[in-house]
Write a protein that holds these residues in place. Structure first.
Motif, PDB file in Angstrom:
ATOM      1  N   TYR A   4       0.849  -1.189   0.000  1.00  5.75           N
ATOM      2  CA  TYR A   4       0.000   0.000   0.000  1.00  5.75           C
ATOM      3  C   TYR A   4       0.879   1.231   0.000  1.00  5.75           C
ATOM      4  O   TYR A   4       1.966   1.228   0.571  1.00  5.75           O
ATOM      5  CB  TYR A   4      -0.893   0.037   1.248  1.00  5.75           C
ATOM      6  N   LEU A   5       0.385   2.278  -0.626  1.00  7.29           N
ATOM      7  CA  LEU A   5       1.044   3.567  -0.618  1.00  7.29           C
ATOM      8  C   LEU A   5       0.233   4.483   0.285  1.00  7.29           C
ATOM      9  O   LEU A   5      -0.971   4.639   0.109  1.00  7.29           O
ATOM     10  CB  LEU A   5       1.073   4.119  -2.048  1.00  7.29           C
ATOM     11  N   LEU A   6       0.896   5.055   1.290  1.00  7.21           N
ATOM     12  CA  LEU A   6       0.266   6.032   2.168  1.00  7.21           C
ATOM     13  C   LEU A   6       0.702   7.394   1.669  1.00  7.21           C
ATOM     14  O   LEU A   6       1.889   7.729   1.722  1.00  7.21           O
ATOM     15  CB  LEU A   6       0.713   5.818   3.622  1.00  7.21           C
ATOM     16  N   LEU A   7      -0.225   8.183   1.147  1.00  7.77           N
ATOM     17  CA  LEU A   7       0.097   9.472   0.533  1.00  7.77           C
ATOM     18  C   LEU A   7      -0.223  10.628   1.467  1.00  7.77           C
ATOM     19  O   LEU A   7      -1.322  10.726   1.994  1.00  7.77           O
ATOM     20  CB  LEU A   7      -0.688   9.644  -0.769  1.00  7.77           C
ATOM     21  N   MET A  37       8.396  10.611  11.866  1.00  7.87           N
ATOM     22  CA  MET A  37       8.328   9.816  10.640  1.00  7.87           C
ATOM     23  C   MET A  37       9.456   8.775  10.613  1.00  7.87           C
ATOM     24  O   MET A  37       9.227   7.625  10.246  1.00  7.87           O
ATOM     25  CB  MET A  37       8.426  10.730   9.410  1.00  7.87           C
ATOM     26  N   ARG A  38      10.671   9.180  11.005  1.00  2.82           N
ATOM     27  CA  ARG A  38      11.804   8.237  11.021  1.00  2.82           C
ATOM     28  C   ARG A  38      11.571   7.120  12.037  1.00  2.82           C
ATOM     29  O   ARG A  38      11.842   5.951  11.753  1.00  2.82           O
ATOM     30  CB  ARG A  38      13.093   8.979  11.348  1.00  2.82           C
ATOM     31  N   ASP A  39      11.080   7.472  13.222  1.00  2.00           N
ATOM     32  CA  ASP A  39      10.817   6.471  14.257  1.00  2.00           C
ATOM     33  C   ASP A  39       9.725   5.498  13.812  1.00  2.00           C
ATOM     34  O   ASP A  39       9.819   4.295  14.051  1.00  2.00           O
ATOM     35  CB  ASP A  39      10.413   7.143  15.572  1.00  2.00           C
ATOM     36  N   PHE A  40       8.698   6.021  13.162  1.00  2.00           N
ATOM     37  CA  PHE A  40       7.608   5.190  12.652  1.00  2.00           C
ATOM     38  C   PHE A  40       8.154   4.202  11.623  1.00  2.00           C
ATOM     39  O   PHE A  40       7.873   2.999  11.674  1.00  2.00           O
ATOM     40  CB  PHE A  40       6.529   6.092  12.042  1.00  2.00           C
ATOM     41  N   ALA A  41       8.970   4.695  10.692  1.00  4.96           N
ATOM     42  CA  ALA A  41       9.559   3.834   9.659  1.00  4.96           C
ATOM     43  C   ALA A  41      10.461   2.779  10.290  1.00  4.96           C
ATOM     44  O   ALA A  41      10.427   1.608   9.889  1.00  4.96           O
ATOM     45  CB  ALA A  41      10.336   4.680   8.652  1.00  4.96           C
ATOM     46  N   ALA A  42      11.248   3.161  11.292  1.00  2.00           N
ATOM     47  CA  ALA A  42      12.142   2.208  11.953  1.00  2.00           C
ATOM     48  C   ALA A  42      11.345   1.098  12.638  1.00  2.00           C
ATOM     49  O   ALA A  42      11.729  -0.084  12.586  1.00  2.00           O
ATOM     50  CB  ALA A  42      13.028   2.933  12.966  1.00  2.00           C
ATOM     51  N   ARG A  43      10.235   1.453  13.257  1.00  2.00           N
ATOM     52  CA  ARG A  43       9.389   0.447  13.908  1.00  2.00           C
ATOM     53  C   ARG A  43       8.842  -0.534  12.873  1.00  2.00           C
ATOM     54  O   ARG A  43       8.814  -1.749  13.086  1.00  2.00           O
ATOM     55  CB  ARG A  43       8.252   1.122  14.655  1.00  2.00           C
ATOM     56  N   ASP A  52       9.543   1.630   1.819  1.00  2.00           N
ATOM     57  CA  ASP A  52      10.292   2.843   1.497  1.00  2.00           C
ATOM     58  C   ASP A  52       9.434   4.048   1.824  1.00  2.00           C
ATOM     59  O   ASP A  52       8.211   3.934   1.978  1.00  2.00           O
ATOM     60  CB  ASP A  52      10.655   2.858   0.008  1.00  2.00           C
ATOM     61  N   SER A  53      10.062   5.209   1.929  1.00  2.00           N
ATOM     62  CA  SER A  53       9.313   6.461   2.078  1.00  2.00           C
ATOM     63  C   SER A  53      10.167   7.612   1.575  1.00  2.00           C
ATOM     64  O   SER A  53      11.393   7.534   1.602  1.00  2.00           O
ATOM     65  CB  SER A  53       8.908   6.702   3.540  1.00  2.00           C
ATOM     66  N   GLN A  54       9.501   8.657   1.121  1.00  2.00           N
ATOM     67  CA  GLN A  54      10.187   9.846   0.633  1.00  2.00           C
ATOM     68  C   GLN A  54       9.302  11.052   0.838  1.00  2.00           C
ATOM     69  O   GLN A  54       8.083  10.976   0.673  1.00  2.00           O
ATOM     70  CB  GLN A  54      10.502   9.735  -0.872  1.00  2.00           C
ATOM     71  N   ALA A  86       2.768  15.582  -0.912  1.00  2.00           N
ATOM     72  CA  ALA A  86       3.907  16.031  -0.113  1.00  2.00           C
ATOM     73  C   ALA A  86       4.920  14.915   0.103  1.00  2.00           C
ATOM     74  O   ALA A  86       6.108  15.165   0.246  1.00  2.00           O
ATOM     75  CB  ALA A  86       3.421  16.539   1.242  1.00  2.00           C
ATOM     76  N   GLY A  87       4.464  13.693   0.145  1.00  2.00           N
ATOM     77  CA  GLY A  87       5.352  12.570   0.377  1.00  2.00           C
ATOM     78  C   GLY A  87       4.558  11.289   0.456  1.00  2.00           C
ATOM     79  O   GLY A  87       3.327  11.292   0.363  1.00  2.00           O
ATOM     80  N   TRP A  88       5.279  10.193   0.632  1.00  2.00           N
ATOM     81  CA  TRP A  88       4.620   8.907   0.653  1.00  2.00           C
ATOM     82  C   TRP A  88       5.421   7.919   1.474  1.00  2.00           C
ATOM     83  O   TRP A  88       6.608   8.102   1.712  1.00  2.00           O
ATOM     84  CB  TRP A  88       4.417   8.364  -0.756  1.00  2.00           C
ATOM     85  N   MET A  89       4.723   6.881   1.919  1.00  2.00           N
ATOM     86  CA  MET A  89       5.360   5.743   2.571  1.00  2.00           C
ATOM     87  C   MET A  89       4.748   4.490   1.968  1.00  2.00           C
ATOM     88  O   MET A  89       3.531   4.387   1.837  1.00  2.00           O
ATOM     89  CB  MET A  89       5.127   5.760   4.077  1.00  2.00           C
ATOM     90  N   MET A  90       5.612   3.569   1.571  1.00  2.00           N
ATOM     91  CA  MET A  90       5.145   2.305   1.022  1.00  2.00           C
ATOM     92  C   MET A  90       5.269   1.249   2.124  1.00  2.00           C
ATOM     93  O   MET A  90       6.320   1.131   2.755  1.00  2.00           O
ATOM     94  CB  MET A  90       5.985   1.889  -0.185  1.00  2.00           C
ATOM     95  N   ILE A  91       4.181   0.523   2.339  1.00  2.00           N
ATOM     96  CA  ILE A  91       4.177  -0.528   3.349  1.00  2.00           C
ATOM     97  C   ILE A  91       3.769  -1.841   2.705  1.00  2.00           C
ATOM     98  O   ILE A  91       3.156  -1.862   1.636  1.00  2.00           O
ATOM     99  CB  ILE A  91       3.226  -0.172   4.520  1.00  2.00           C
TER     100      ILE A  91
END
Length: 135
Positions: A4-7, A37-43, A52-54, A86-91
């Protein structure tokens, strides 16, 4: 597992609860948001759900093909649209419900005054790949 892409949107999504534009945040508020955002991605890396996220710049250009030997046509910096990502996170998660749960958590990133933004995030599934059948 499904991807999923979180936009996250600069504009185009419904207004968030803490609706102070990011360009009006203090450097400390911006740092706290990025750290969340970094802590969330690390978890999620730890659970195997992060892909990935950008973050994206608010600048950009739309381009389209306009025929052989002709320069590309641009509409810029953006096509007329109310939406700006503005950005995205792929999960990569087991269920749609888990994707919604994570999007809800990500929505609580801090903003102005250190308070959660409670922004709306768009959750988009990747198109499923169809298996190739060789006969």
């Amino acid at each position: 597992m499904a991807k999923y892409l979180l936009l996250k949107h600069y504009r185009g999504a419904p207004a968030s609860v803490n609706d102070v534009p990011m360009d009006q945040w203090t450097p400390e508020e911006l740092s706290a948001h990025v750290q969340y955002m970094r802590d969330f991605a690390a978890r999620l890396e730890g659970t195997g759900e992060f892909v990935d996220s950008q973050a994206l710049s608010s600048e950009g250009t739309f381009v389209r093909y306009d025929g052989e030997g002709r320069p590309p046509v641009t509409d810029g910096p953006f096509a007329e649209t109310k939406d700006l990502i503005a950005g995205w996170m792929m999960i990569d998660v087991e269920t749609y419900e888990r994707a919604l749960e994570l999007a809800g958590e990500l929505s609580a990133a801090p903003g102005a005054g250190g308070k959660p933004i409670h922004e709306w995030l768009e959750v988009r599934p990747f198109m499923a790949e169809h298996p190739t059948v060789i006969e």
